[in-house]
Design a protein around this motif. Structure first.
Motif, PDB file in Angstrom:
ATOM      1  N   LEU B 327       0.838  -1.196   0.000  1.00  0.00           N
ATOM      2  CA  LEU B 327       0.000   0.000   0.000  1.00  0.00           C
ATOM      3  C   LEU B 327       0.876   1.250   0.000  1.00  0.00           C
ATOM      4  CD1 LEU B 327      -3.053   0.661   0.197  1.00  0.00           C
ATOM      5  CD2 LEU B 327      -2.683   1.028   2.631  1.00  0.00           C
ATOM      6  N   ALA B 328       1.922   1.205   0.840  1.00  0.00           N
ATOM      7  CA  ALA B 328       2.815   2.363   0.932  1.00  0.00           C
ATOM      8  C   ALA B 328       3.442   2.655  -0.425  1.00  0.00           C
ATOM      9  CB  ALA B 328       3.895   2.119   1.972  1.00  0.00           C
ATOM     10  N   TRP B 329       3.842   1.572  -1.131  1.00  0.00           N
ATOM     11  CA  TRP B 329       4.461   1.793  -2.442  1.00  0.00           C
ATOM     12  C   TRP B 329       3.476   2.378  -3.418  1.00  0.00           C
ATOM     13  CZ3 TRP B 329       6.853  -3.712  -2.630  1.00  0.00           C
ATOM     14  CH2 TRP B 329       7.850  -3.766  -1.673  1.00  0.00           C
ATOM     15  N   GLN B 330       2.231   1.875  -3.319  1.00  0.00           N
ATOM     16  CA  GLN B 330       1.260   2.371  -4.268  1.00  0.00           C
ATOM     17  C   GLN B 330       0.957   3.848  -4.017  1.00  0.00           C
ATOM     18  OE1 GLN B 330      -1.599  -0.794  -4.295  1.00  0.00           O
ATOM     19  NE2 GLN B 330      -0.325  -1.592  -5.936  1.00  0.00           N
ATOM     20  N   ALA B 339      11.433   0.347  -8.513  1.00  0.00           N
ATOM     21  CA  ALA B 339      11.057  -0.752  -7.650  1.00  0.00           C
ATOM     22  C   ALA B 339      10.759  -1.985  -8.476  1.00  0.00           C
ATOM     23  CB  ALA B 339       9.826  -0.363  -6.862  1.00  0.00           C
ATOM     24  N   PRO B 340      11.211  -3.148  -7.997  1.00  0.00           N
ATOM     25  CA  PRO B 340      10.819  -4.370  -8.683  1.00  0.00           C
ATOM     26  C   PRO B 340       9.331  -4.618  -8.442  1.00  0.00           C
ATOM     27  CG  PRO B 340      12.016  -4.876  -6.682  1.00  0.00           C
ATOM     28  CD  PRO B 340      12.066  -3.398  -6.858  1.00  0.00           C
ATOM     29  N   THR B 341       8.696  -5.366  -9.364  1.00  0.00           N
ATOM     30  CA  THR B 341       7.260  -5.533  -9.245  1.00  0.00           C
ATOM     31  C   THR B 341       6.893  -6.549  -8.179  1.00  0.00           C
ATOM     32  OG1 THR B 341       7.527  -6.976 -11.122  1.00  0.00           O
ATOM     33  CG2 THR B 341       6.537  -4.814 -11.530  1.00  0.00           C
ATOM     34  N   THR B 342       7.822  -7.467  -7.889  1.00  0.00           N
ATOM     35  CA  THR B 342       7.487  -8.467  -6.882  1.00  0.00           C
ATOM     36  C   THR B 342       7.817  -7.949  -5.488  1.00  0.00           C
ATOM     37  OG1 THR B 342       9.651  -9.406  -7.239  1.00  0.00           O
ATOM     38  CG2 THR B 342       7.797 -10.487  -8.333  1.00  0.00           C
ATOM     39  N   LEU B 343       7.027  -8.438  -4.541  1.00  0.00           N
ATOM     40  CA  LEU B 343       7.201  -8.040  -3.155  1.00  0.00           C
ATOM     41  C   LEU B 343       8.385  -8.814  -2.567  1.00  0.00           C
ATOM     42  CD1 LEU B 343       5.117  -6.113  -2.044  1.00  0.00           C
ATOM     43  CD2 LEU B 343       4.061  -8.029  -0.895  1.00  0.00           C
TER      44      LEU B 343
END
Ligand code: ATP
Ligand code: MG
Lengths: 222, 827
Positions: B327-330, B339-343
């Motif tokens: 959420l923070a990234w979004q 940022a890489p797409t995977t968590l």
């Protein structure tokens, strides 16, 4: 009249519906008298004692203590009455665990803002023969000793009425009868009115009156 | 098997106990807070490293004074990494009518792998991205073009070959260095090799740059490290940037501080809840023991229950951590670019492990003690008390806390300072409570009855009161540090780069251009002008020994001894400098003096009183070292390693270098000036400034996200601390009610009790947070002149004290309402 209960009923509503605990109980206790309440377990003895002492209010009926109504009026007024008139002895002593024996005895005096709380507490402890243990904490005392401290606490502010709920219930026969002797001795000395719940027949016999409860109803004395 | 089933059943039965729920909630919060911090800091660090990579032109590099073995590049390619090779060397450039010494970068067509090389195809045409020039072509920067009197499209002779100027170089990855000293040229690597400019014996420096996925880069780094010969160095983004170094360090320290405080808060909550749970279980355990359950089995049962609680709590915590970081990234995607797409899972898993350690460390001691309850405790409650003695097991939480702090603090002093501060808080809280309790004892007999009861209650529950006061103080300190001190530290950091931080530099300003230039700047609204003379010279000898005869061990020293040095002078000590040895030479010393930077002291083993001789143009200057300076290289100001005295150096041939702040939107107008005075060289450092500012922004973001959790954890500590005495208090209140206590007496007693707790905690925490904040600011964040925000601290602490009191009072309401008959029934 010390206590005057007329047509007192108590019921609670539980998950399974209404439970009648007490049903039209009427009794009177004059000053200086002693009354034993007996009956099978679950017959409502503790409930009745609580009502007479003003710890709870009846569902219907009237109760007067020293002429003051207990059935209406708020908890604050009843607390004031208890403070002035009443002493308590419990089956499981209920001493404050963090207070020493002496401090426990001082408590009712402190609550009333009385002066010389300490010296009067010492006298009371002396009367129950516990002067050497006055600095000890409840967990350092035996059951009998704890109950003696409780007795000292009950009598220290010279109440007019003493309520006791199975005062010997947690003690062995020997210790129990010792405590009992002490109770009646103090009772006589202070001319206190006594209301006591007990299973112990010999204890009940030492009271002037016996009221027997049977499923919430008062059975006429035999 | 049986034990597991029994543990689970116990857990299900006891789930309604508030103690167990607090324990679970504390664990969830601990893992969630740690997970969010860890994931966000991983992300912030990635962003920061990426922006650092843009400055060196690759994710990683190897630099050397001779050509690098082919094997290196081949291995990197085999790992799937992109590879680029460059060489740098000074060379004379010749035009038809003039010549000029330029710094040459010879690059292959892949250069740069990260960051940007930007050029203009022609004077006045737009700036475009480019790579290393094609064979036969070269890019020259504005200064080189100007000094040589050339324009793009014309030819220049460099290192003996003729190259066509394909464009004007505007910027290149320069390792974050603020100002290039000499004019710059970028040519093709193959051309340079063909011209024999890079052979042994040349003064060229060689670099191999690689870029690619982080694991591959890491693997390459560890492969190449043991293979490095003397003179070859690993070039990492982290290590290469003087100016950004401090910002990285600070950012890391901030993130670690927040993570630590969040974990400690949760730890305190866990410890309190576990203690209370253990107390509640004492009767039951005594009964089990009396019925013949062996100690091992009791311990197993307790551990099983705890594990049964921990597993779902950890899972929920991890889920929360992952969800919230996502959420923070979004919400702040613009701050966390690249940022890489995977968590990333790893930080969350690590957080779960730490959470488990905290649970074990803080909850096991009281529970393990429970197993020691002797069977006779069934009859004698006094036996239970004996168990609450202090022994080695209670070192466990201290060890866990220490381990945590040590793990998180890295190389700097964050951990020790925080640990010492918190220990100080504990001591102060204990001391204050002891004094208050003593006073309470003294005052109680003469006080108002209600007050007397409260004071008596506090002093009679001494042990519990001390625990409560200490836990509250610790929790509140952590909260104040996070909520008040950290934002104020961040603000101080931001203030170091105020809006009017110098964002432009000008080089090569001549004596006769100075007055006009200053006038122009004023008309453009520029301010914060700082102008210093600049002379270029060489170090000739130290204490009479010529440098080329000296045996210099350190590679750095050799490098600087051979190089053209930038010399300046000033009557006053520049603002971002501090004297650490000797005395500042002043405006007019009797002999020529020089003040040196710490790095020079270390490289050449210099001290005040030593002699250094410099040659500038035809002139020779024999100077005495007057002082050693500590320079703040992260301030965006012109600074020099070597400062001569103004009186003796004034006559040396020199130009001027200046820094100033130019308001937004005036850069076009400034370019106009340069067209008028083409020898001037302007450098825009806004990009670098923005880079630092964006680091601060990212850290602020991460701190803010963790703050929310920490607040929750703090409330949990509060509730757990206050609840720890709830049972005693309830019993007490019922008894007092039976004996006829006024409602107001009970209320006054409770108010006085909690007010005292709140007061102790508030005062200790305000003190602790201010102290720890100042200490951390000095030693860890290197923020000079940090003044802790005393007013907000005191206000927040007072507010917290009031909240403690209100929560305490709210708790007593229930107790006061309940029928005193309770007591008869419990009998
Ligand atoms: N709050 C309540 N809700 C439901 N039932 C209640 C409540 N209080 C009392 N009772 C019921 O009322 C009955 C009388 O209770 P009470 O405690 O007065 O009995 P007792 O005569 O004192 O018994 P014992 O000798 O075992 O102490 C019991 O059946 C009890 O379960
Ligand atoms: Mg009963």
């Amino acid at each position: 009249m010390a206590l005057d209960a007329v047509d007192v009923s108590k019921h609670v509503t539980g998950p399974a519906g209404r439970i009648d605990i007490l049903d039209s109980v009427t009794l009177r206790v004059a000053y200086g008298e002693s009354l034993a309440i007996v009956g099978a377990s679950g017959s409502g003895k503790t409930t009745l004692l609580g009502l007479l002492a003003g710890l709870d209010t009846p569902s219907s009926g009237r109760i007067h203590m020293d002429g003051h109504p207990l059935h209406d009026g708020d908890e604050e007024t009843r607390a004031a009455l208890r403070r002035q008139l009443v002493g308590f002895v419990f089956q499981s002593f209920h001493l404050m665990p963090a207070l020493s024996a002496e401090e426990n005895v001082m408590l009712p005096l402190e609550l009333d803002g009385a002066t010389e709380a300490r010296s009067r507490a010492r006298e009371a402890l002396d009367a129950v023969g516990l002067t050497p243990r006055r600095g000890h904490f409840p967990h350092q005392l035996s059951g009998g000793e704890q109950q003696r401290v409780a007795l000292a606490r009950a009598f220290v502010n010279q109440p007019r009425i003493l309520f006791a709920d199975e005062p010997t219930g947690n003690l062995d026969r020997h210790t129990g009868s010792d405590v009992c002797d002490l109770l009646f001795q103090l009772n006589h000395a202070h001319a206190t009115t006594l209301v006591m719940v007990t299973h112990d027949v010999s204890l009940a016999e030492r009271c002037m009156h016996v009221a027997e409860l049977d499923e919430g109803r008062l059975r006429e004395p035999a | 098997m049986n034990l597991i089933r029994l543990s689970l059943r116990t857990l299900r039965r006891e789930w309604r106990l508030p103690e167990l729920r607090t324990l679970g909630a504390a664990l969830v919060l601990a893992v969630a807070a740690l997970g969010v911090v860890a994931t966000l800091s991983a992300r912030v660090e990635q962003g920061v490293t990426a922006s650092a990579a843009e400055l060196i032109g690759g994710d990683l590099g190897v630099s050397a004074s001779s050509p690098l073995p082919r094997e290196f590049a081949n291995h990197a390619r085999a790992q799937g990494l992109a590879v680029s090779r460059i060489a740098t060397f000074p060379s004379m450039a010749f035009a038809s009518s003039s010549n000029q010494l330029v710094d040459v970068t010879a690059a292959d067509r892949a250069y740069p792998l990260r960051g940007k090389l930007t050029i203009r195809k022609a004077e006045g045409s737009p700036v475009i991205d480019a790579h290393g020039p094609a064979r036969g072509t070269v890019y020259l920067d504005h200064r080189a073009l100007n000094d040589l009197g050339l324009t793009p499209g014309q030819s220049v002779q460099l290192g003996g070959i003729t190259l066509r100027i394909a464009g004007q170089m505007v910027s290149q990855p320069d390792g974050g260095q603020l100002v290039a000293m000499a004019p710059v040229a970028v040519m093709n690597l193959a051309d340079a090799q063909a011209a024999g400019l890079l052979g042994t014996g040349s003064r060229a420096g060689h670099k191999l740059l690689v870029a690619g996925a982080p694991p591959a880069t890491k693997a390459f780094a560890s492969w190449v490290k043991p293979k490095l010969a003397p003179g070859q160095h690993l070039l990492t983004p982290q290590s290469s940037q003087q100016r950004m170094r401090e910002s990285f360090d600070r950012a890391g320290a901030f993130l670690r501080l927040t993570a630590l405080l969040a974990a400690l808060l949760a730890g305190v909550a866990i410890a309190l809840a576990a203690q209370r749970y253990a107390r509640r279980k004492t009767d039951e355990v005594a009964l089990l023991r009396a019925l013949g359950t062996p100690r091992r089995r009791v311990l197993g049962l307790l551990t099983g229950t705890l594990v049964g609680l921990a597993v779902p709590a950890l899972l929920i915590g991890m889920g929360l951590a992952l969800g919230l970081s996502q959420l923070a990234w979004q919400l702040a995607g613009n701050l966390l670019t690249s940022a890489p797409t995977t968590l990333p899972w790893l930080p969350t898993l690590a957080a779960a492990a730490v959470g488990l350690a905290v649970l074990a460390g803080f909850a096991l001691p009281p529970l393990a003690h429970l197993a020691e309850v002797p069977p006779v405790a069934v009859f004698q409650r006094s036996q239970q008390r004996r168990v609450h003695r202090i022994d080695l097991l209670y070192l466990l939480p201290v060890l866990v806390a220490t381990g945590l702090i040590w793990m998180q603090s890295g190389s700097n002093q964050l951990g020790p300072i925080l640990a010492a501060s918190l220990a100080g808080v504990v001591v102060v809280a204990l001391l204050l409570s002891a004094i208050m309790l003593w006073l309470a004892r003294r005052l109680a007999p003469n006080a108002h009855p209600g007050l007397r009861l409260g004071l008596a209650a506090l002093s009679r529950r001494r042990g519990l009161s001390l625990v409560q006061a200490t836990a509250l103080s610790l929790g509140l300190t952590a909260l104040l540090l996070l909520g008040v001190v950290a934002p104020s530290l961040l603000q101080s950091w931001r203030n170091e780069l105020p809006a009017d931080t110098p964002n432009w530099f000008v080089l090569n300003l001549q004596d006769n251009q100075r007055a006009d230039f200053i006038k122009t700047l004023h008309s453009l609204g520029a301010d914060r002008l700082n102008m210093l003379p600049l002379a270029v010279g060489k170090l000739v000898s130290i204490n009479g020994t010529p440098v080329d005869k000296m045996h210099l061990e350190k590679g750095d020293a050799k490098h600087w001894a051979n190089r053209q040095l930038r010399l300046s002078w000033s009557a006053r000590l520049p603002s971002s400098n501090k004297i650490v040895a000797g005395t500042w030479q002043g405006a007019d010393p009797s002999r020529p003096m020089v003040s040196i930077d710490e790095r020079w002291r270390d490289m050449f083993g210099l001290k005040p009183g030593d002699h250094m001789t410099f040659q500038v143009g035809e002139a020779t200057l024999d100077t005495e070292v007057s002082s050693v300076r500590k320079v703040d290289w992260s301030s965006f100001q012109v600074n020099f390693f070597l400062l001569l005295d103004a009186a003796h150096a004034g006559a040396l041939p020199h130009t001027w270098i200046a820094s100033f702040h130019l308001p937004r939107g005036q850069s076009q107008a400034l370019s106009g000036v340069v067209r008028k005075d083409p020898n001037l060289s302007l450098i825009d450092v806004n990009a670098l400034l923005n880079r630092v500012r964006s680091i601060i922004q990212r850290v602020t973001l991460a701190v803010r996200w963790v703050l929310g959790f920490s607040l929750l954890a703090g409330i949990l500590v509060l509730v757990a601390a206050l609840a720890s005495s709830a049972r005693e208090r309830e019993h007490e209140a019922a008894l007092l009610r039976t004996l006829g206590a006024h409602r107001s007496q009970l209320r006054t007693a409770a108010a006085c009790e909690f007010a005292m707790l709140g007061l102790i905690a508030g005062a200790t925490a305000a003190l602790g947070a201010a102290g720890a904040g100042t200490w951390l600011a000095r030693r860890v964040f290197h923020i000079e002149h940090f003044v802790p925000p005393l007013l907000p601290l005191l206000a927040t602490a007072a507010g917290a004290a009031v909240i403690v009191m209100l929560i305490g009072l709210a708790g007593t309401r229930r107790v006061i309402r309940s029928s005193p008959l309770l007591l008869l029934r419990r009998g």
